[in-house]
Scaffold this active site. Structure first.
Site, mmCIF file in Angstrom:
data_model
loop_
_atom_site.group_PDB
_atom_site.id
_atom_site.type_symbol
_atom_site.label_atom_id
_atom_site.label_comp_id
_atom_site.label_asym_id
_atom_site.label_seq_id
_atom_site.Cartn_x
_atom_site.Cartn_y
_atom_site.Cartn_z
ATOM 1 N N GLY A 1 0.809 -1.209 0.000
ATOM 2 C CA GLY A 1 0.000 0.000 0.000
ATOM 3 C C GLY A 1 0.841 1.258 0.000
ATOM 4 O O GLY A 1 0.316 2.367 0.031
ATOM 5 N N CYS B 1 11.600 -10.356 9.911
ATOM 6 C CA CYS B 1 10.377 -10.388 9.108
ATOM 7 C C CYS B 1 10.684 -10.727 7.648
ATOM 8 O O CYS B 1 9.914 -11.439 6.995
ATOM 9 C CB CYS B 1 9.662 -9.048 9.198
ATOM 10 S SG CYS B 1 8.060 -9.007 8.378
ATOM 11 N N CYS C 1 7.702 -3.408 11.722
ATOM 12 C CA CYS C 1 7.295 -4.069 10.483
ATOM 13 C C CYS C 1 5.850 -4.540 10.554
ATOM 14 O O CYS C 1 5.504 -5.370 11.393
ATOM 15 C CB CYS C 1 8.231 -5.258 10.241
ATOM 16 S SG CYS C 1 7.858 -6.224 8.781
#
Length: 357
Positions: free
Chosen positions: A10, A99, A195
């Site tokens: 996004g 992550c 994150c």
């Protein structure tokens, strides 16, 4: 041309990454990784619903298929628990680095391969170079945005399946391309914070899972200076927030250690001679190398945006090395990720297991 699953967050970077891949003629599908939902009342905004809408709008603009992949359970198991337990033990975890290995190029990559994709693409500012010996990562062209540090724990098989379309671009160039492609995220601000957890403050996040555990604040000689509400709320080198004024004019008190057994926060003067503030040696474990064992001399980067410093490198056992820094490094912390470089080439990374003065 390849079939590529691009992670659409996004944001503008992943949006431009997708548009570039489409322009290059690849078979591209966009996917939003739904890793976190702030449904437990933690203060702070986690705008995942808006991010999904922005990612969907980008997919429509670029003409690609869009998917939402629910990875909330995996993220909690692999990242949130690691973060909480690390702080509980007095370490300084780095969820953003983990992550990438466990989620984007772990669970997400596994999904992509199962679905018949050849690669996973992200908006990281880093480059991949293929050689007869295998693939490795180079620093991104933009020195202000280089994100290779965050990829330092990736395994060789993960690197071979990674695509970084922004590696040769500067951030201003990415913004220009976003306008050129008419992307709805062209002027969206860059995200900050943990994150995939959005604008939630780390202190608020930790307080939700780790109750206050008051203890004493002491100096390097063991003299009591005050009290704290939990060691997990502090990090090495921290100057503010401990509430203790320094008696030396112009020389601040900083965090130089944590005595987890006695629940004591240790402060010292911001001075090169202060015991615990600077490290000349460290042991790094859990090493993930991209191509080969580390050489006897490496450049070690102890945190994001820190300068990589030369160090001697001695193997202790499989997966562990002892570093001897040419110049003592400030405020190293157990649990932090150390990335290894040869110039602009990423050699791998690991976790600080012990710090020596």
């Amino acid at each position: 041309m390849a079939r590529i699953l691009v992670g659409l967050s996004g944001g503008v970077d992943s949006s431009v990454a997708a548009a570039l891949l489409v322009e290059q003629g690849h078979d591209v599908v966009g996917a939003y990784m739904k890793n976190w939902v702030n449904d437990e009342g933690i203060p702070g905004e986690c705008p995942w619903e808006q991010d999904i809408q922005d990612a969907l709008a980008v997919a429509k603009t670029t003409g690609i298929e869009f998917r939402v992949i629910d990875l909330v359970d995996e993220y909690r198991a692999r990242i949130v628990n690691y973060l909480i337990e690390g702080y509980r033990a007095g370490y300084t975890p780095n969820p953003d680095v983990l992550c990438n290995r466990e989620m984007k190029f772990g669970v997400f990559l596994d999904y992509a391969l199962e679905q018949g994709f050849d690669y996973v693409a992200t908006g990281h500012y880093a480059r991949r170079m293929d050689t007869p010996q295998g693939a490795f990562i180079l620093r991104g062209r933009d020195p202000n945005k280089d994100q290779s540090y965050f990829l330092s724990l990736m395994r060789p098989d993960q690197i071979a399946r990674a695509v970084f379309p922004l590696g040769d671009l500067l951030k201003p160039e990415v913004r220009v391309l976003a306008e050129k492609y008419g992307l709805p995220t062209a002027r969206k601000k860059d995200s900050q914070g943990i994150c995939f957890i959005g604008q939630v403050k780390m202190s608020d996040f930790l307080r939700h899972y780790l109750p206050d555990k008051p203890g004493n604040i002491v100096d390097t000689e063991g003299r009591t200076l005050g009290t704290h509400n939990g060691l997990h709320l502090f990090t090495m080198g921290q100057r503010k927030g401990h509430g203790v004024a320094s008696p030396r004019e112009g020389v601040a008190y900083v965090v130089v250690g944590k005595d987890v057994r006695r629940n004591r926060l240790i402060l010292g003067y911001e001075d090169a001679s202060t015991r615990g503030l600077y490290a000349s040696r460290a042991v790094v474990g859990g090493i993930s190398n991209t191509l080969a064992p580390l050489p006897a001399r490496v450049m070690a980067q102890p945190r994001y945006r820190a300068k990589a410093e030369w160090a001697s490198c001695e193997y202790l056992e499989e997966g562990k090395v002892r570093l001897g820094f040419d110049t003592p490094l400030r405020a190293l912390a157990v649990g932090q990720v150390c990335a290894f470089y040869d110039g602009g080439k990423l050699l791998g990374g690991g976790f600080f297991e012990s710090i020596e003065p």
